[in-house]
Design an enzyme around this catalytic site. Structure first.
Site, mmCIF file in Angstrom:
data_model
loop_
_atom_site.group_PDB
_atom_site.id
_atom_site.type_symbol
_atom_site.label_atom_id
_atom_site.label_comp_id
_atom_site.label_asym_id
_atom_site.label_seq_id
_atom_site.Cartn_x
_atom_site.Cartn_y
_atom_site.Cartn_z
ATOM 1 N N ALA A 72 0.862 -1.183 0.000
ATOM 2 C CA ALA A 72 0.000 0.000 0.000
ATOM 3 C C ALA A 72 0.902 1.237 0.000
ATOM 4 C CB ALA A 72 -0.881 -0.010 1.233
ATOM 5 N N GLY A 120 -0.221 -5.101 0.864
ATOM 6 C CA GLY A 120 -1.413 -5.083 0.014
ATOM 7 C C GLY A 120 -1.159 -5.751 -1.326
ATOM 8 N N GLU A 123 -1.597 -9.356 -0.641
ATOM 9 C CA GLU A 123 -3.014 -9.649 -0.375
ATOM 10 C C GLU A 123 -3.814 -9.679 -1.676
ATOM 11 O OE1 GLU A 123 -2.959 -6.587 2.707
ATOM 12 O OE2 GLU A 123 -4.147 -7.950 3.932
ATOM 13 N N GLU A 143 3.216 -5.771 7.543
ATOM 14 C CA GLU A 143 2.437 -4.738 8.251
ATOM 15 C C GLU A 143 2.836 -4.558 9.710
ATOM 16 O OE1 GLU A 143 1.250 -7.011 6.252
ATOM 17 O OE2 GLU A 143 0.013 -6.029 4.742
ATOM 18 N N MET A 329 38.002 -0.330 14.046
ATOM 19 C CA MET A 329 37.183 0.391 13.070
ATOM 20 C C MET A 329 37.731 0.227 11.654
ATOM 21 S SD MET A 329 34.806 1.388 14.876
ATOM 22 C CE MET A 329 33.837 2.460 13.846
ATOM 23 N N ASP A 348 48.650 0.113 7.992
ATOM 24 C CA ASP A 348 48.876 0.349 9.418
ATOM 25 C C ASP A 348 50.369 0.587 9.610
ATOM 26 O OD1 ASP A 348 46.843 -0.513 12.017
ATOM 27 O OD2 ASP A 348 48.948 -0.081 12.446
ATOM 28 N N GLU A 407 42.451 8.040 18.347
ATOM 29 C CA GLU A 407 41.703 9.292 18.498
ATOM 30 C C GLU A 407 42.554 10.369 19.172
ATOM 31 O OE1 GLU A 407 38.955 9.885 17.111
ATOM 32 O OE2 GLU A 407 37.769 11.320 18.236
ATOM 33 N N SER A 434 35.640 10.224 16.119
ATOM 34 C CA SER A 434 34.327 10.251 16.766
ATOM 35 C C SER A 434 34.015 11.624 17.322
ATOM 36 C CB SER A 434 34.254 9.283 17.939
ATOM 37 O OG SER A 434 35.159 8.259 17.853
ATOM 38 N N TYR A 664 19.060 4.947 13.905
ATOM 39 C CA TYR A 664 20.086 4.099 13.300
ATOM 40 C C TYR A 664 21.427 4.153 14.029
ATOM 41 C CZ TYR A 664 17.103 3.244 9.248
ATOM 42 O OH TYR A 664 16.089 2.849 8.423
HETATM 43 P P1 NAD Z 1 42.246 1.022 17.440
HETATM 44 O O1 NAD Z 1 43.193 1.387 18.509
HETATM 45 O O2 NAD Z 1 41.591 -0.298 17.463
HETATM 46 O O3 NAD Z 1 42.997 1.111 16.033
HETATM 47 C C1 NAD Z 1 43.846 2.140 15.679
HETATM 48 C C2 NAD Z 1 44.840 1.563 14.659
HETATM 49 O O4 NAD Z 1 45.555 2.616 14.090
HETATM 50 C C3 NAD Z 1 45.873 0.606 15.281
HETATM 51 O O5 NAD Z 1 45.888 -0.599 14.532
HETATM 52 C C4 NAD Z 1 47.175 1.361 15.131
HETATM 53 O O6 NAD Z 1 48.286 0.503 14.906
HETATM 54 C C5 NAD Z 1 46.885 2.200 13.912
HETATM 55 N N1 NAD Z 1 47.729 3.369 13.758
HETATM 56 C C6 NAD Z 1 48.211 4.196 14.715
HETATM 57 N N2 NAD Z 1 48.957 5.155 14.142
HETATM 58 C C7 NAD Z 1 48.924 4.924 12.808
HETATM 59 C C8 NAD Z 1 49.515 5.549 11.684
HETATM 60 N N3 NAD Z 1 50.309 6.598 11.853
HETATM 61 N N4 NAD Z 1 49.262 5.053 10.465
HETATM 62 C C9 NAD Z 1 48.470 3.965 10.303
HETATM 63 N N5 NAD Z 1 47.943 3.321 11.336
HETATM 64 C C10 NAD Z 1 48.149 3.790 12.562
HETATM 65 O O7 NAD Z 1 41.194 2.207 17.361
HETATM 66 P P2 NAD Z 1 39.697 2.181 16.847
HETATM 67 O O8 NAD Z 1 38.802 1.860 17.975
HETATM 68 O O9 NAD Z 1 39.616 1.391 15.601
HETATM 69 O O10 NAD Z 1 39.456 3.710 16.518
HETATM 70 C C11 NAD Z 1 39.963 4.316 15.363
HETATM 71 C C12 NAD Z 1 39.230 5.623 15.118
HETATM 72 O O11 NAD Z 1 37.855 5.371 14.963
HETATM 73 C C13 NAD Z 1 39.340 6.629 16.247
HETATM 74 O O12 NAD Z 1 39.384 7.910 15.709
HETATM 75 C C14 NAD Z 1 38.038 6.437 17.018
HETATM 76 O O13 NAD Z 1 37.643 7.576 17.728
HETATM 77 C C15 NAD Z 1 37.106 6.163 15.877
HETATM 78 N N6 NAD Z 1 35.911 5.434 16.273
HETATM 79 C C16 NAD Z 1 35.995 4.395 17.140
HETATM 80 C C17 NAD Z 1 34.843 3.732 17.518
HETATM 81 C C18 NAD Z 1 34.922 2.580 18.491
HETATM 82 O O14 NAD Z 1 33.891 2.262 19.104
HETATM 83 N N7 NAD Z 1 36.046 1.907 18.612
HETATM 84 C C19 NAD Z 1 33.618 4.125 16.983
HETATM 85 C C20 NAD Z 1 33.569 5.155 16.058
HETATM 86 C C21 NAD Z 1 34.720 5.809 15.711
#
Ligand code: NAD
Length: 729
Positions: A72, A120, A123, A143, A329, A348, A407, A434, A664
């Protein structure tokens, strides 16, 4: 020679050879067919034509689109529902008459179903004598996902066609069903390859006309009461009600209402059963849950359309992605891209990091293979799309690079500047930070216009949202490309303007502030968790902090409070600080607000941690009881006032997008329709009164002037006008 007998805006009728006619659904100017009010009216006219010509020997039904009928037209629901239950019943009756007339036609009816036949649309198919599906056909009665039940005979015809158990399963779950399942259950009579569909359906119709298929027996099957001895039926209904109630949860009454309707109408004939269904439908349509879920559906469509329109403006798509930082991440984004056929280079600084990123991806893939959702071969192909590297060489081939290193402003600034040197000229650089301002990070770059935020949530493969953040210098092309990439990964996208915490974390931390103040003032965090979970959140705040990581939260909180010191700065030692100092970091260390032990499947299971109360004791006032309402208000007011600020400052463009993003991104309870929807339902005046009672708790509890003005004018956020640029006024 075929002759056009009726040409409407949504369907047409033409004659075929041998006295057959073909009804074709083809909604003008749209990519899919919807069962709108217009369709109902045109169908009624067409049926009058067919009924008046007894020379017609058979009716073939087809769709000119790739997909049959998606359901629908949900955009029409709000107006129908808000006109009251009698109006809803009358609305249903019009099309139920149509479907009954199809079922009672003087000639056989065969429907050819390609793609979706939902709600719908399904149906309609149930009212026909034979249903032939193409192998891509998907049927379903979704639904209940909108807080309602089928209203065009689904609860009456489906159990009579395929049995009670299947009907309960299909209707109460709302799940889509593939053609092979539908065939096995008897909902489809045959499944053929797409290019054979019309021929097979026509053949079936000719067999009916020739008397070799007894279509009247089909009608009889649907018109008799359900064949079940009373005790058997009672047991089947009662056990399914209990099971479904437990699964749906207390906030979602529709699945159980659907079963009750089938139960009540089990011994009835068509007209009586349809009346029972219509009454139950109308009752559900009046619930706040249905109104919230319908509103969310419409807003979700708005959000998706906006993202698609933006993505279409990108000059090219991302054919190779780069990831910097192979942690939780980075590994998650790499997995998601590879799964969605985008090759990725993952860089990395340490081999250990790369191994971790790859093993994270392999772990998720293995679980898909174990559950039979992927072959080992496909898993290998996905893994092969991830190219691990310790240098920048591979990065130069990427069209878009996501930075996901630790971070820290300094680390990110230097990694981004270094990466920029290796990027190809048109490539986009995006940070998964973040909390850190995108404009601030852009200062280290030579091409800040090609830089933006791309904030994924943890775990990347499960969390549907991506925030795309526009920095001061980010261009439209950069945003378009990043949005397109997020869509390629199968994500929902909200584009927001830059600020510390962006949209999601900026409203989450005031909520945590509400939590830490409650604990400070003597509330038991286990009680807070229970209350907020009962309110509808997937988990309470203490448990959420344990899942996110107390260290992650502590760090993010510092960045965000530093950005908004006048509202979020605090002068007490919070429970988050105390746990962080004691290295109780949550699930990752097996101890946070709760202790965690591994269950039989290796998943962390929550157990009480009395030692936390000892830890908190010197810093909190003696325990006192808080009512549920007090807890809810103290938790939710700061989140609302901050979200209102985000809208006022243009961080998020519309209340619709804000509501969807919170559903979300944070799991805001869908049955409440979104945070602005909840605020509107409560009434802005009532909200301001509640907030004013808590003003002693600080500025997070202070409604903005604009909010107060809207309250005085009895306005609602979802009534605000959206201008051409997407802003609200
Ligand atoms: P993490 O510590 O698991 O991973 C970070 C990685 O970066 C490590 O593997 C490290 O070796 C690598 N690293 C460090 N310096 C580097 C460089 N110069 N070049 C390449 N690699 C390098 O961290 P994470 O939890 O994956 O977080 C990563 C980013 O994502 C942060 O900015 C965090 O704020 C953001 N984030 C995290 C989450 C979460 O819940 N973990 C959620 C959303 C966003």
């Amino acid at each position: 020679m075929s002759e056009m007998l009726f040409q409407g805006e949504t369907l047409c009728l033409q004659s075929l050879d041998n006295g057959l006619v073909e009804l074709c659904f083809d909604l003008q100017g749209a990519s899919v067919n919807k069962f709108s009010l217009q369709t109902v009216s045109e169908l009624s006219q067409v049926l009058t034509l067919i009924e008046s010509d007894k020379g017609i020997a058979g009716l073939l039904i087809f769709s000119a689109k790739k997909t049959f009928i998606v359901g629908a037209d949900i955009t029409e629901f709000s107006a129908v529902f808000s006109a009251g239950p009698e109006h809803v019943v009358a609305h249903l009756a019009k099309n139920n008459q149509n479907f009954n007339r199809i079922e009672d036609l003087h000639c056989p009816t065969v429907v050819a179903i390609a793609g979706f036949a939902l709600g719908g649309g399904m149906e309609f198919c149930l009212a026909c004598d034979y249903r032939i599906g193409s192998d891509d056909a998907v049927l379903g009665q979704p639904e209940v996902k909108l807080g309602i039940i089928p209203g065009w005979g689904g609860t009456y015809r489906l159990p009579r066609l395929c049995g009670l158990d299947t009907a309960v399963d299909w209707i109460a779950s709302g799940r889509d069903q593939k053609s092979d399942v539908a065939l096995k259950c008897g909902v489809l009579d045959a499944v053929v390859a797409g290019d054979q569909l019309r021929r097979a359906a026509l053949h079936t119709l000719n067999e009916c006309v020739a008397g070799r298929f007894d279509y009247t027996a089909r009608r009889k099957q649907k018109s008799t009461p359900l064949q079940h001895c009373d005790i058997e039926a009672m047991l089947a209904f009662e056990s399914s009600k209990a099971f479904v109630a437990a699964q749906a949860g207390r906030h979602y009454p529709a699945p159980v209402a659907a079963i009750k309707t089938m139960q009540k109408a089990a011994g009835m004939l068509r007209s009586q059963a349809l009346a029972v269904e219509a009454e139950a439908f109308a009752k559900m349509a009046q619930t706040e849950v249905a109104q919230s879920l319908v509103a969310l559906f419409v807003r979700d469509q708005y959000m998706s359309k906006k993202a698609k329109t933006l993505a279409a403006q990108a000059s090219c798509s991302v054919s190779r992605a780069g990831i910097l930082g192979a942690g939780i991440m980075g590994g998650g984004v790499a997995y998601q891209a590879a799964l969605r056929n985008v090759p990725v280079v993952m860089k990395d600084v340490a081999q250990l990091g790369l191994n971790l990123g790859l093993s994270e991806a392999a772990k998720i893939l293995s679980s898909r293979v174990k559950r039979g959702r992927m072959t080992p071969d496909a898993m290998a192909q996905v893994l092969n799309r991830i190219e691990p590297t310790l240098d920048y060489a591979g990065i130069s081939r990427a069209d878009l690079v996501v930075e996901a290193v630790v971070e820290s402003l300094d680390v990110k600034a230097s990694v981004l500047a270094e990466a920029e040197q290796s990027l190809s000229k048109g490539a986009v650089l995006a940070s998964n930070t973040s909390t850190i301002s995108i404009t601030a990070l852009a200062k280290s770059l030579q091409r800040p216009e090609q830089f933006c935020g791309m904030h994924f949530f943890n775990p990347v493969h499960r969390m549907p949202l991506v925030e795309v953040i526009r920095g001061e210098k980010t261009t439209d092309e950069t945003i378009a490309k990043t949005v397109a990439f997020a869509l390629q990964l199968g994500k929902k996208v909200v584009v927001v303007n830059d600020c510390a915490g962006f949209l999601i974390n900026r409203v989450l931390f005031p909520y945590f502030a509400g939590f830490t103040m409650l604990v400070r003032d003597g509330a038991d965090y286990r009680h807070i968790d229970k209350v907020m979970q009962r309110w509808g959140w997937p988990m309470g705040p203490a448990y959420l902090l344990d899942v996110v990581g107390v260290d992650t939260a502590e760090h993010a909180e510092k960045v965000i409070t530093a950005a908004y010191p006048e509202r979020m700065g605090r002068e007490f030692t919070s429970c988050i600080d105390l746990l962080y100092q004691k290295k109780r970091l949550g699930q990752k260390t097996g101890a946070g607000f709760y202790n965690y032990i591994s269950d039989t499947k290796g998943k962390p299971e929550q157990v009480p941690a009395d030692e936390v109360f000892e830890l908190l004791r010197p810093h909190v006032v003696p325990r006192r009881d808080f009512s549920d309402d007090e807890i809810i208000t103290r938790m939710m007011v700061p989140m609302v006032t901050e979200l209102v600020r985000c809208l006022e400052e243009g961080v998020v463009a519309t209340p619709a997008e804000a509501d969807m993003a919170l559903v979300y991104g944070l799991g805001f309870p869908p049955f409440r329709g979104g945070l602005f929807h909840w605020l509107d339902s409560m009434g802005l005046k009532a909200f301001c009164q509640q907030a004013d009672l808590l003003s002693a708790l600080g500025p997070l509890y202070k409604p903005t002037d604009a909010l107060r003005n809207m309250a005085a004018a009895d306005s609602r956020y979802h009534d605000l006008k959206v201008d051409d640029k997407g802003g609200v006024s």
